[in-house]
Scaffold this active site. Structure first.
Site, mmCIF file in Angstrom:
data_model
loop_
_atom_site.group_PDB
_atom_site.id
_atom_site.type_symbol
_atom_site.label_atom_id
_atom_site.label_comp_id
_atom_site.label_asym_id
_atom_site.label_seq_id
_atom_site.Cartn_x
_atom_site.Cartn_y
_atom_site.Cartn_z
ATOM 1 C CB SER A 15 -0.839 -0.011 1.193
ATOM 2 O OG SER A 15 -1.554 1.258 1.452
ATOM 3 C CG LEU A 17 4.502 6.391 1.366
ATOM 4 C CD1 LEU A 17 5.647 7.233 2.587
ATOM 5 C CD2 LEU A 17 4.590 7.716 0.320
ATOM 6 C CG ASP A 36 1.593 -4.891 3.968
ATOM 7 O OD1 ASP A 36 1.990 -3.675 3.140
ATOM 8 O OD2 ASP A 36 0.883 -5.018 4.504
ATOM 9 C CB VAL A 60 7.867 -5.267 10.057
ATOM 10 C CG1 VAL A 60 7.709 -5.270 8.874
ATOM 11 C CG2 VAL A 60 7.155 -4.516 11.059
ATOM 12 C CB CYS A 86 7.053 1.700 3.319
ATOM 13 S SG CYS A 86 8.247 2.418 2.090
ATOM 14 C CB SER A 148 7.005 10.802 10.049
ATOM 15 O OG SER A 148 6.313 12.092 9.963
ATOM 16 C CE1 TYR A 161 3.493 7.451 12.270
ATOM 17 C CE2 TYR A 161 4.027 9.910 12.156
ATOM 18 C CZ TYR A 161 3.959 8.770 11.454
ATOM 19 O OH TYR A 161 4.038 8.611 10.083
ATOM 20 C CB THR A 196 -0.624 6.994 1.512
ATOM 21 O OG1 THR A 196 -0.882 7.341 2.683
ATOM 22 C CG2 THR A 196 0.839 7.317 0.772
#
Ligand SMILES: NC(=O)c1ccc[n+]([C@@H]2O[C@H](COP(=O)([O-])OP(=O)(O)OC[C@H]3O[C@@H](n4cnc5c(N)ncnc54)[C@H](O)[C@@H]3O)[C@@H](O)[C@H]2O)c1
Length: 255
Positions: A15, A17, A36, A60, A86, A148, A161, A196
């Site tokens: 999905s 990026l 993924d 992951v 990603c 980010s 985050y 996205t």
């Protein structure tokens, strides 16, 4: 490294990026393994792209999953020399909200996926890449992480985050130093606002309000622009140990 020589593991590759990165690598003659959680999207993408793409359902954060995906990718493609991390999630929660402390498990989950998951993939993939034959530049591999702008200008509600992405920025140089002797480069991209599926639920008004915050160009970024930067990093052997903002000069306000 030439993009057509790239044999990549792309986490979150089903999905956004990651998907754009997989498409770009395969379009340019490289090979990509999509790692993924999303089986449906990952399988469809691999089928669409043909023999130079393969999907492995992978969390992951799991040592077993990632090791299995790496072993299977090597069995299929012969080796791996590129990682693009990603996979990631975002949560919004204040340190104290409505008189309640931030949920501890939510904080830990974001760190677990965005930071620990990224390192899990790096360490296991690099353990294979150190065995690659070096190219003319002495290069055995390249690793690209996704942080980010929230690593630098985190907004209200982004403690977890921002901490996870700040960790990714912080480990970029030491891992580049760890792997320098093996000719493996490590870079991080810090995207601003890229359109996205993360933004799919936003109204047109909310999207327009975000766009006005980007000095130039005043719009959301395109996943293809992220993929283009991963290609530049793969191809430019002097890029190492640094984080690049990809953000149209946005500096996020507190809210
Ligand atoms: N889109 C943006 O504006 C933006 C901005 C800054 C940073 N980022 C970062 O870029 C990365 C990609 O974001 P995106 O916008 O493409 O999001 P996305 O939701 O479109 O894609 C993320 C993918 O990661 C996968 N994933 C989530 N947890 C996983 C896990 N534990 N194991 C394996 N896969 C997992 C999801 O299934 C999904 O396919 C994320 O790390 C995100 O934090 C995005």
């Amino acid at each position: 490294m030439r993009i057509q020589d790239s044999i990549a593991l792309v986490t979150g590759g089903a999905s956004g990026l990651g998907e754009a990165t997989v498409r770009n690598i395969v379009k340019n003659g490289g090979k990509a393994a999509i790692l993924d959680l999303s089986e449906e999207k990952g399988t469809l993408l691999a089928e669409e792209l043909g023999e130079n793409a393969v999907f492995f359902k992978t969390n992951v954060t799991s040592e077993e999953d990632v090791q299995h995906a790496i072993d299977s990718a090597i069995a299929q493609f012969g080796s791996i020399n590129t990682v693009v991390n990603c996979a990631g999630i975002a949560v919004a929660e204040k340190t104290v909200g409505r008189n309640q402390a931030h949920c501890f498990d939510n904080f830990k989950k974001v760190i677990e996926i965005n930071l620990i998951g990224t390192f899990n993939v790096i360490r296991l993939a690099a353990a294979h890449m150190v065995k690659n034959q070096p190219n003319q530049e002495g290069e055995r591999g390249v690793i690209i992480n996704t942080a980010s702008v929230a690593a630098f200008d985190g907004q209200i509600g982004q403690a977890a985050y921002s901490a996870s992405k700040g960790g990714v920025v912080g480990m970029t140089l030491p891992i580049a130093r760890d792997l320098a002797k093996s000719g493996i480069r490590v870079m991080t991209i810090a995207p601003g606002l890229i359109e996205t599926p993360l933004f799919a639920s936003l109204s047109e008004e909310a999207k327009a309000a975000l766009e006005t915050q980007v000095p130039f160009p005043s719009r959301l970024g395109r996943p293809s622009e992220y993929a283009q930067l991963t290609q530049s990093i793969i191809e430019n052997v002097m890029l190492n140990g640094e984080t690049i903002r990809l953000d149209g000069a946005i500096r996020m306000a507190p809210r």
